[in-house]
Design a protein around this motif. Structure first.
Motif, mmCIF file in Angstrom:
data_model
loop_
_atom_site.group_PDB
_atom_site.id
_atom_site.type_symbol
_atom_site.label_atom_id
_atom_site.label_comp_id
_atom_site.label_asym_id
_atom_site.label_seq_id
_atom_site.Cartn_x
_atom_site.Cartn_y
_atom_site.Cartn_z
ATOM 1 N N GLU A 30 20.620 27.290 50.598
ATOM 2 C CA GLU A 30 21.122 26.787 49.308
ATOM 3 C C GLU A 30 22.147 25.685 49.550
ATOM 4 O O GLU A 30 22.973 25.780 50.451
ATOM 5 C CB GLU A 30 21.777 27.926 48.513
ATOM 6 N N ILE A 31 22.066 24.626 48.745
ATOM 7 C CA ILE A 31 23.031 23.527 48.828
ATOM 8 C C ILE A 31 23.908 23.615 47.582
ATOM 9 O O ILE A 31 23.390 23.582 46.464
ATOM 10 C CB ILE A 31 22.300 22.159 48.811
ATOM 11 N N VAL A 57 19.051 23.534 45.294
ATOM 12 C CA VAL A 57 20.208 22.678 45.001
ATOM 13 C C VAL A 57 20.940 23.257 43.793
ATOM 14 O O VAL A 57 20.381 23.359 42.703
ATOM 15 C CB VAL A 57 19.794 21.219 44.708
ATOM 16 N N ARG A 58 22.173 23.642 44.005
ATOM 17 C CA ARG A 58 22.943 24.280 42.937
ATOM 18 C C ARG A 58 24.168 23.424 42.618
ATOM 19 O O ARG A 58 24.919 23.045 43.520
ATOM 20 C CB ARG A 58 23.353 25.675 43.431
ATOM 21 N N LEU A 59 24.318 23.083 41.347
ATOM 22 C CA LEU A 59 25.505 22.342 40.920
ATOM 23 C C LEU A 59 26.547 23.326 40.408
ATOM 24 O O LEU A 59 26.216 24.201 39.598
ATOM 25 C CB LEU A 59 25.150 21.362 39.789
ATOM 26 N N VAL A 60 27.760 23.187 40.890
ATOM 27 C CA VAL A 60 28.837 24.043 40.382
ATOM 28 C C VAL A 60 29.958 23.149 39.845
ATOM 29 O O VAL A 60 30.206 22.074 40.375
ATOM 30 C CB VAL A 60 29.403 25.004 41.457
ATOM 31 N N SER A 61 30.583 23.618 38.778
ATOM 32 C CA SER A 61 31.641 22.818 38.151
ATOM 33 C C SER A 61 32.964 23.048 38.862
ATOM 34 O O SER A 61 33.227 24.141 39.353
ATOM 35 C CB SER A 61 31.793 23.197 36.683
ATOM 36 N N GLY A 62 33.782 22.031 38.871
ATOM 37 C CA GLY A 62 35.063 22.133 39.572
ATOM 38 C C GLY A 62 36.259 21.947 38.652
ATOM 39 O O GLY A 62 36.112 21.980 37.432
ATOM 40 N N LEU A 185 38.694 23.332 49.589
ATOM 41 C CA LEU A 185 38.014 23.465 50.883
ATOM 42 C C LEU A 185 38.741 24.427 51.820
ATOM 43 O O LEU A 185 38.140 24.963 52.746
ATOM 44 C CB LEU A 185 37.859 22.083 51.534
ATOM 45 N N GLU A 186 40.021 24.633 51.569
ATOM 46 C CA GLU A 186 40.792 25.592 52.383
ATOM 47 C C GLU A 186 40.583 27.032 51.893
ATOM 48 O O GLU A 186 41.025 27.966 52.531
ATOM 49 C CB GLU A 186 42.290 25.256 52.332
ATOM 50 N N ILE A 190 34.640 29.680 49.089
ATOM 51 C CA ILE A 190 34.122 28.683 48.141
ATOM 52 C C ILE A 190 32.768 28.078 48.539
ATOM 53 O O ILE A 190 31.897 27.910 47.702
ATOM 54 C CB ILE A 190 35.193 27.591 47.931
ATOM 55 N N ALA A 191 32.578 27.772 49.796
ATOM 56 C CA ALA A 191 31.294 27.277 50.305
ATOM 57 C C ALA A 191 30.725 26.100 49.515
ATOM 58 O O ALA A 191 29.674 26.189 48.878
ATOM 59 C CB ALA A 191 30.281 28.438 50.311
ATOM 60 N N ILE A 192 31.434 24.999 49.531
ATOM 61 C CA ILE A 192 30.936 23.769 48.888
ATOM 62 C C ILE A 192 30.357 22.870 49.972
ATOM 63 O O ILE A 192 30.954 22.675 51.028
ATOM 64 C CB ILE A 192 32.099 23.037 48.168
ATOM 65 N N ASP A 193 29.163 22.324 49.700
ATOM 66 C CA ASP A 193 28.528 21.465 50.706
ATOM 67 C C ASP A 193 28.839 19.991 50.503
ATOM 68 O O ASP A 193 28.726 19.191 51.439
ATOM 69 C CB ASP A 193 27.011 21.667 50.673
ATOM 70 N N GLY A 194 29.173 19.620 49.275
ATOM 71 C CA GLY A 194 29.482 18.214 49.021
ATOM 72 C C GLY A 194 30.078 18.054 47.642
ATOM 73 O O GLY A 194 29.917 18.921 46.780
ATOM 74 N N PHE A 195 30.801 16.945 47.454
ATOM 75 C CA PHE A 195 31.441 16.686 46.169
ATOM 76 C C PHE A 195 30.806 15.486 45.470
ATOM 77 O O PHE A 195 30.615 14.436 46.081
ATOM 78 C CB PHE A 195 32.924 16.353 46.365
ATOM 79 N N LEU A 196 30.506 15.675 44.194
ATOM 80 C CA LEU A 196 30.162 14.550 43.328
ATOM 81 C C LEU A 196 31.494 14.119 42.712
ATOM 82 O O LEU A 196 32.063 14.835 41.889
ATOM 83 C CB LEU A 196 29.190 15.039 42.246
ATOM 84 N N CYS A 197 32.006 12.973 43.162
ATOM 85 C CA CYS A 197 33.375 12.590 42.791
ATOM 86 C C CYS A 197 33.380 11.799 41.485
ATOM 87 O O CYS A 197 32.462 11.021 41.216
ATOM 88 C CB CYS A 197 34.001 11.756 43.905
#
Ligand code: SF4
Length: 367
Positions: A30-31, A57-62, A185-186, A190-197
């Motif tokens: 899973e990404i 591919v999973r989008l998560v809100s931040g 990230l610390e 959380i396990a985030i693979d990448g950020f959509l900035c």
């Protein structure tokens, strides 16, 4: 592409989706991509992007909605401003969503209904106008927002100083984005693979601001605009990078964002404010993630002027899972209050208040 409809072209979207499916198909797990910004969350829902992505591919809100991340302690202090302990006649000016966020005991909206002078501003300049018109009052503008908003408020403080206004104050509850990414990230689970900035914050910050985060934590950071093609371009770039084991900063919003950002606006910000440790809803206190007034501008600081340090810190509403939602650990419908005790008409937590809040977006687009 030059025109808006090109950023909504179904043929371009289809080609990008095929590309995303191709890259994601090369990754055997899973990404998890975090869209940090509430405006992205809303655009993703509006365009139906989640349902078109590959299964892995999973989008998560931040934590990119400024109203949502305002800590309960700040909320209670801002509410206290509506009727300060020293009896000063105040006018509290704020952007619309803030008045509906519940504090521990009440909200700005409830205080307004009880006769407090709370007004919705469309710009910080409204506060300047009200301060000029009401010399008998202390006018306090609630400084809530990320790097997109804070330079304008810093410029307003400079304007107030230049014109000799003595009855205008700002409550500094600003947030800085890069320290929040580091804090996320610390966090071990959380396990985030990448950020959509976010596009708009990045216009100010510039792409270079993300490079230390991408390099140190080995996570792709891709800046994207808010149209469907912008967002698909961002997701596609992140999937490509993950498939190729890369972790770079990429700018999929080149028409608005430069590497260096808006140096002039950030210079104004730096002239008035300095980084301070700040409390975030759901993330706790993050070092150097907020802004406080520099000593030279202390006279404009509502916290000092009204002794708000003494306001007791409140606690989160019982059962509210905003903290988990803001850390990307829980989708809003899993909160036991979602759609029952907590709705946009009667919000329990901040994420259901703002139109950019994750809970409000899920409620509006998925129910
Ligand atoms: S549904 Fe309401 S109570 Fe639950 S996390 Fe969202 S805002 Fe908080």
């Amino acid at each position: 592409m030059k025109y808006l409809d090109e950023y909504r072209d179904p043929r371009v979207a289809k080609a990008l989706l095929e590309k995303i499916h191709g890259s994601a198909g090369r990754i055997d797990r899973e990404i998890r991509i975090m869209e940090i910004c509430g405006s992205h969350t809303v655009s993703i829902f509006r365009a139906g992007i989640k349902s078109l992505l590959p299964e892995n591919v999973r989008l998560v809100s931040g934590p990119g909605c400024p109203v949502c991340v305002t800590a309960m302690s700040d909320m209670d202090r801002m509410i206290a401003l509506a009727s300060p302990p020293d009896g000063t006649d105040t006018l509290v000016a704020t952007f619309g969503d803030m008045i509906r966020v519940p504090g521990t005991k009440t909200s700005l909206e409830a205080e307004m209904a009880s006769g407090a002078d709370v007004r919705i501003a469309t710009s910080p300049l409204d506060a300047v106008m009200w301060a000029r018109k009401h010399f008998e009052k202390s006018v306090v503008f609630l400084g809530v927002g990320f790097e997109t908003t804070s330079p304008t408020i810093a410029a307003t403080v400079l304007k107030a100083r230049k014109s000799g206004l003595k009855n205008l104050f700002v409550y500094p509850a600003f947030k800085l984005l890069p320290p929040a990414l580091v804090a996320l990230l610390e966090t071990p689970d959380i396990a985030i693979d990448g950020f959509l900035c976010p596009g708009h914050v990045s216009v100010m910050l510039g792409a270079d601001a993300y490079r230390p985060v991408a390099a140190r934590y080995e996570k792709p950071c891709v800046i994207a605009g808010f149209e469907p093609i912008d967002i698909l371009l961002g997701i596609s770039n992140i999937c490509d990078q993950l498939a190729e084991n890369k972790h770079e900063v990429a700018n999929a919003y080149g028409r608005a964002v430069s590497n260096g950002g808006n140096v002039k606006a950030m210079g104004i910000l730096d002239q008035v404010f300095e980084p301070v440790d700040a409390p975030w809803r759901g993330l706790g206190t993050i070092p150097a993630s907020g802004l406080g007034f520099r000593e030279e501008f202390a006279a404009y600081d509502a916290i000092r002027r009204f002794g708000l340090d003494s306001v007791e810190a409140g606690s989160e509403p019982k059962g509210c899972a905003c903290g988990e939602v803001l850390r990307g650990l829980m989708d809003p419908p899993r909160c036991p209050l979602f759609g029952k005790a907590c709705t946009p008409d009667s919000p329990v937590g901040s994420c259901m208040v703002s139109s950019e809040g994750s809970c409000a977006a899920w409620y509006k687009y998925s129910s």
